[in-house]
Scaffold this motif. Sequence first.
Motif, PDB file in Angstrom:
ATOM      1  N   LEU A   1       0.804  -1.237   0.000  1.00  0.00           N
ATOM      2  CA  LEU A   1       0.000   0.000   0.000  1.00  0.00           C
ATOM      3  C   LEU A   1       0.831   1.278   0.000  1.00  0.00           C
ATOM      4  N   CYS A   2       2.152   1.165   0.215  1.00  0.00           N
ATOM      5  CA  CYS A   2       3.023   2.349   0.219  1.00  0.00           C
ATOM      6  C   CYS A   2       2.893   3.078  -1.119  1.00  0.00           C
ATOM      7  N   THR A   3       2.774   4.411  -1.053  1.00  0.00           N
ATOM      8  CA  THR A   3       2.671   5.181  -2.294  1.00  0.00           C
ATOM      9  C   THR A   3       4.030   5.770  -2.687  1.00  0.00           C
ATOM     10  N   GLY A   4       5.030   5.571  -1.862  1.00  0.00           N
ATOM     11  CA  GLY A   4       6.353   6.129  -2.146  1.00  0.00           C
ATOM     12  C   GLY A   4       7.287   5.145  -2.826  1.00  0.00           C
ATOM     13  N   SER A   5       6.878   3.872  -2.888  1.00  0.00           N
ATOM     14  CA  SER A   5       7.728   2.902  -3.586  1.00  0.00           C
ATOM     15  C   SER A   5       6.848   1.796  -4.151  1.00  0.00           C
TER      16      SER A   5
ATOM     17  N   PRO B   1       8.934  -0.635   1.575  1.00  0.00           N
ATOM     18  CA  PRO B   1       8.056   0.509   1.804  1.00  0.00           C
ATOM     19  C   PRO B   1       8.871   1.703   2.333  1.00  0.00           C
ATOM     20  N   CYS B   2       8.497   2.928   1.922  1.00  0.00           N
ATOM     21  CA  CYS B   2       9.359   4.088   2.189  1.00  0.00           C
ATOM     22  C   CYS B   2       9.340   4.540   3.645  1.00  0.00           C
ATOM     23  N   SER B   3       8.251   4.223   4.390  1.00  0.00           N
ATOM     24  CA  SER B   3       8.099   4.678   5.788  1.00  0.00           C
ATOM     25  C   SER B   3       8.047   6.204   5.901  1.00  0.00           C
ATOM     26  N   ARG B   4       7.813   6.904   4.769  1.00  0.00           N
ATOM     27  CA  ARG B   4       7.714   8.368   4.812  1.00  0.00           C
ATOM     28  C   ARG B   4       6.367   8.857   4.288  1.00  0.00           C
ATOM     29  N   CYS B   5       5.730   8.074   3.419  1.00  0.00           N
ATOM     30  CA  CYS B   5       4.471   8.537   2.816  1.00  0.00           C
ATOM     31  C   CYS B   5       3.320   8.423   3.820  1.00  0.00           C
ATOM     32  N   GLU B   6       2.180   9.019   3.452  1.00  0.00           N
ATOM     33  CA  GLU B   6       1.034   9.003   4.353  1.00  0.00           C
ATOM     34  C   GLU B   6       0.526   7.575   4.574  1.00  0.00           C
ATOM     35  N   ALA B   7       0.528   6.785   3.495  1.00  0.00           N
ATOM     36  CA  ALA B   7       0.038   5.398   3.613  1.00  0.00           C
ATOM     37  C   ALA B   7       0.866   4.621   4.628  1.00  0.00           C
ATOM     38  N   CYS B   8       2.188   4.763   4.555  1.00  0.00           N
ATOM     39  CA  CYS B   8       3.062   4.058   5.509  1.00  0.00           C
ATOM     40  C   CYS B   8       2.763   4.506   6.944  1.00  0.00           C
ATOM     41  N   ALA B   9       2.614   5.828   7.124  1.00  0.00           N
ATOM     42  CA  ALA B   9       2.332   6.346   8.467  1.00  0.00           C
ATOM     43  C   ALA B   9       1.000   5.800   8.982  1.00  0.00           C
TER      44      ALA B   9
HETATM   45 ZN   LIG Z   1       5.450   4.649   1.964  1.00  0.00          ZN
END
Ligand SMILES: [Zn+2]
Length: 349
Positions: free
Chosen positions: A51-55, A62-70
Motif C-alpha cells: 500500500l506504500c505510495t512512495g515505492s 516501503p518508504c516509511s515516509r508517505c502518508e500510507a506508511c504512516a
Molecule cells: Zn510509503
Amino acid sequence: MDWNSFVGHDRQRTWFRNAIQNNRLASTFLMVGPDGIGKRTFARLIAKTMLCTGSDPSAFAPCSRCEACAQIDASTHPDLIEVARRPDKTGLIMEQLVGEGDRRMREGLCYELRMKPYSGRRKIAVVDDADTIAEEGANSLLKTLEEPPPGSLIFLISTSVQRQLPTIRSRCQMARFQPLSADNLTQLILRHGLAENSENARSLAAQAGGSMATVANWTNEELKSFRSELFHQLIQRPLDFTKLAKAVQGNMESVGTDSQPRRERLKVILDFALQFYRAGMEAKLNAQSATSDNRSHLSQYGHLVSLHSDAFVSAIQRCMEAREHLDRMVSPASLIEAWAADLAVISRA
Ligand SMILES: [Zn+2]
C-alpha cells in the motif's frame, strides 16, 4: 517498522518478495507458527509493502515516509482491516466478520473487504487469532475466502494447522513460520530492553523457546514471585499435589472472574512448568559436561530436580497434554487437579 528492523523469517521474506515481484501472490494466506514470533507484524509489513505510495511493491521496501506508511504504522489506513479476538471473549465472534443483527452483511470484515479501496489499490485484511473462529463464523467467511474481492489480500494468523477447520484450510495458501533462533531472540530482547546485558539476554533467549511471548511472561514482574513458588513446589519430594493445585488455582483466579483471562493465565503457568522440566532434563544431560556454561536462573533450578530421564519426559508430556486440553475448553479446575496429581505420581517414579 520496516523490513530492515524486522527480525528473522528470512525464508518467508524471500518467498513473498519473489511472489510479489513475479505477480503471483495468492489472495488468501494462513500464516501458521507459535505465538510471539512476529507473524502479525510480518503480515502488516506485507500490507505496508503493497500500500506504500512512495515505492513500488516490487521494490519490497516501503518508504516509511508517505502518508500510507504512516497510516499503516498507526493502524489507521482505511484499506487495512484488522480484527482480533476481544480480550473478554473466547474467540473471534461472527459479528466481527459479518456485522451485528440488522447490520448483518452491512458491516464487519467481509463487508469492508468488498468496499472500493480508498487508495485505489487494494483492500488487505489481517485476521489475528484465527484459531478461535467457531464453525458458524468460519462458515460466514467461506464465501469471501472462495471468491475474494479482486486484488484483495487476506492473512489469517494461526498457531496450528490442526486447529483450522478443513473448509478454511483448503481455501488458503499456507505460510509456515518457525520459532525465532536464539540469536534473533537475543537481538529482540536487547532492543526491547528486557535484559541488562547481552549475557542475560542470551540466557533468557535460551529458555524462551524462540518466542517473544514467552520472554514477556518470564520478564513479567507480577509473575516472578509466583514462578519461584511454583518451582519450589515442583522440587519438593514427595510433591504435595493438593498444595500445588491450590497455588495454581489461586493464581489463575487472581486475574478476575472472566473465563478467558483465567485460561490465558493457566496457559502461562503450564508453560512455566513445562520450561522447568525441560531445563531440568537439560541440566541432567549436561551434568557430565564440565564445560557447560548455561548459568540461567532456570537451569540452576533444573539442577535441583532429581528425576530419571524417563520421568522428565513423562512430566513434559503431561504438561503439554494439559495445555492441549485447555485449548479444548475442559474445566480449568479439574484440569489443574488431574495435572497436579499426575505430576506427583510421575515424580515418585
Ligand atoms: Zn510509503
